[in-house]
Design a protein around this motif. Structure first.
Motif, short mmCIF file in Angstrom:
data_model
loop_
_atom_site.label_atom_id
_atom_site.label_comp_id
_atom_site.label_asym_id
_atom_site.label_seq_id
_atom_site.Cartn_x
_atom_site.Cartn_y
_atom_site.Cartn_z
N GLY A 52 0.80 -1.21 0.00
CA GLY A 52 0.00 0.00 0.00
C GLY A 52 0.83 1.27 0.00
O GLY A 52 1.93 1.32 -0.58
N LEU A 53 0.33 2.29 0.67
CA LEU A 53 0.96 3.60 0.72
C LEU A 53 1.80 3.75 1.97
O LEU A 53 1.64 3.01 2.93
CB LEU A 53 -0.11 4.69 0.67
N ALA A 54 2.70 4.74 1.95
CA ALA A 54 3.55 5.01 3.10
C ALA A 54 3.89 6.50 3.12
O ALA A 54 3.76 7.20 2.11
CB ALA A 54 4.83 4.18 3.04
N GLY A 55 4.33 6.96 4.28
CA GLY A 55 4.77 8.33 4.42
C GLY A 55 6.27 8.44 4.27
O GLY A 55 7.02 7.66 4.87
N GLY A 56 6.72 9.38 3.47
CA GLY A 56 8.16 9.54 3.25
C GLY A 56 8.87 10.18 4.44
O GLY A 56 8.34 11.10 5.07
N LEU A 57 10.06 9.67 4.74
CA LEU A 57 10.92 10.26 5.76
C LEU A 57 12.19 10.84 5.16
O LEU A 57 12.70 11.85 5.62
CB LEU A 57 11.29 9.20 6.81
N ASP A 58 12.70 10.17 4.14
CA ASP A 58 13.89 10.65 3.45
C ASP A 58 13.49 11.84 2.57
O ASP A 58 12.69 11.69 1.64
CB ASP A 58 14.47 9.53 2.59
N ILE A 147 5.44 5.95 -1.75
CA ILE A 147 5.28 7.15 -0.94
C ILE A 147 4.08 7.96 -1.40
O ILE A 147 4.00 8.39 -2.55
CB ILE A 147 6.55 8.02 -0.98
N ALA A 148 3.15 8.19 -0.47
CA ALA A 148 1.97 9.00 -0.75
C ALA A 148 2.13 10.42 -0.23
O ALA A 148 1.62 11.36 -0.84
CB ALA A 148 0.72 8.37 -0.14
N ASP A 149 2.80 10.60 0.89
CA ASP A 149 3.07 11.94 1.43
C ASP A 149 4.57 12.05 1.70
O ASP A 149 5.09 11.41 2.59
CB ASP A 149 2.26 12.22 2.69
N PRO A 150 5.27 12.83 0.87
CA PRO A 150 6.72 12.94 1.02
C PRO A 150 7.09 13.65 2.32
O PRO A 150 6.23 14.18 3.04
CB PRO A 150 7.15 13.75 -0.21
#
Length: 218
Positions: A52-58, A147-150
């Motif tokens: 699925g989707l994930a939030g970006g940390l890098d 990544i859905a939200d960088p």
């Protein structure tokens, strides 16, 4: 047979046409744990995939970036390695680590702290739970996300109340949030574009996976 755990019904819909078992966890660690155990108890399932989707940390990774990590970290500092054979079926590892957090990383500041402390490229709410169940049952495990939200994106309030326990987006809750705080509308529209880019990435990767399966028969 692969078993896919997703947080959203919209993510599960991307898997139509893929020969697999799919269970929606509802976007929470506990829901993912239950979904993964349901799949693990299915004797036809030989591996679990967090999808699925994930939030970006890098901060160097844009919306839509494919995430196929070599390992998953959890909030208790445990590390779960992803099965190389599975990651290769998705085109090979694209990042070193993803963290399965207990809560959403909402602000750029929170994401920056997590990136500095863990080195993980992204965060989601399900992968650590799925990895833990795979380890308990002796099943192979991998992650396929985008990544859905960088890292620069602050999640608008409507995004935090949108998901129901069944994994469906509650339009009613979104509209209520927007009515109370209309200033979030530009961020919500931008997030929608970024999430769409992530879904397109996942769709392309699934097409690649299906072509590999048809070629190799595995």
């Amino acid at each position: 047979m692969l078993g896919f755990v997703t947080g959203l019904t919209a993510e599960a819909a991307l898997l139509r046409g893929v020969r697999a078992r799919v269970v929606v966890g509802g976007g929470t660690p506990d829901g993912a744990l239950h979904a993964a155990r349901t799949l693990a108890q299915d004797k036809a399932v030989s591996a679990l995939i967090s999808f699925g989707l994930a939030g970006g940390l890098d901060p160097g990774l844009a919306a839509g970036t494919l995430l196929v990590p070599r390992k998953v970290l959890d909030s208790q500092k445990a590390t779960y390695s992803c099965e190389l054979r599975l990651t290769e079926m998705f085109g090979g590892a694209t990042v070193d680590a993803l963290i399965g957090g207990g809560s959403v990383a909402v602000t750029p500041e929170h994401k920056r702290v997590l990136f500095a402390s863990t080195g993980a490229a992204a965060i989601d709410l399900e992968s650590a739970a799925v990895a833990r169940v795979a380890a308990e049952y002796g099943l192979d495990f991998a992650v396929l996300r985008a990544i859905a939200d960088p890292a620069r994106r602050r999640l608008p309030p409507a995004a935090l109340v949108a998901l129901g326990p069944d994994g469906r987006i509650s339009i009613e809750q979104v509209l209520k949030s927007v009515f109370r705080r209309p200033a979030q509308i530009p961020d919500l529209i931008a997030l929608g574009r970024e999430a769409a880019a992530a879904r397109r990435t996942l769709q392309r990767t699934l097409e690649f996976y299906r072509s590999r399966v048809n070629t190799t028969g595995t």
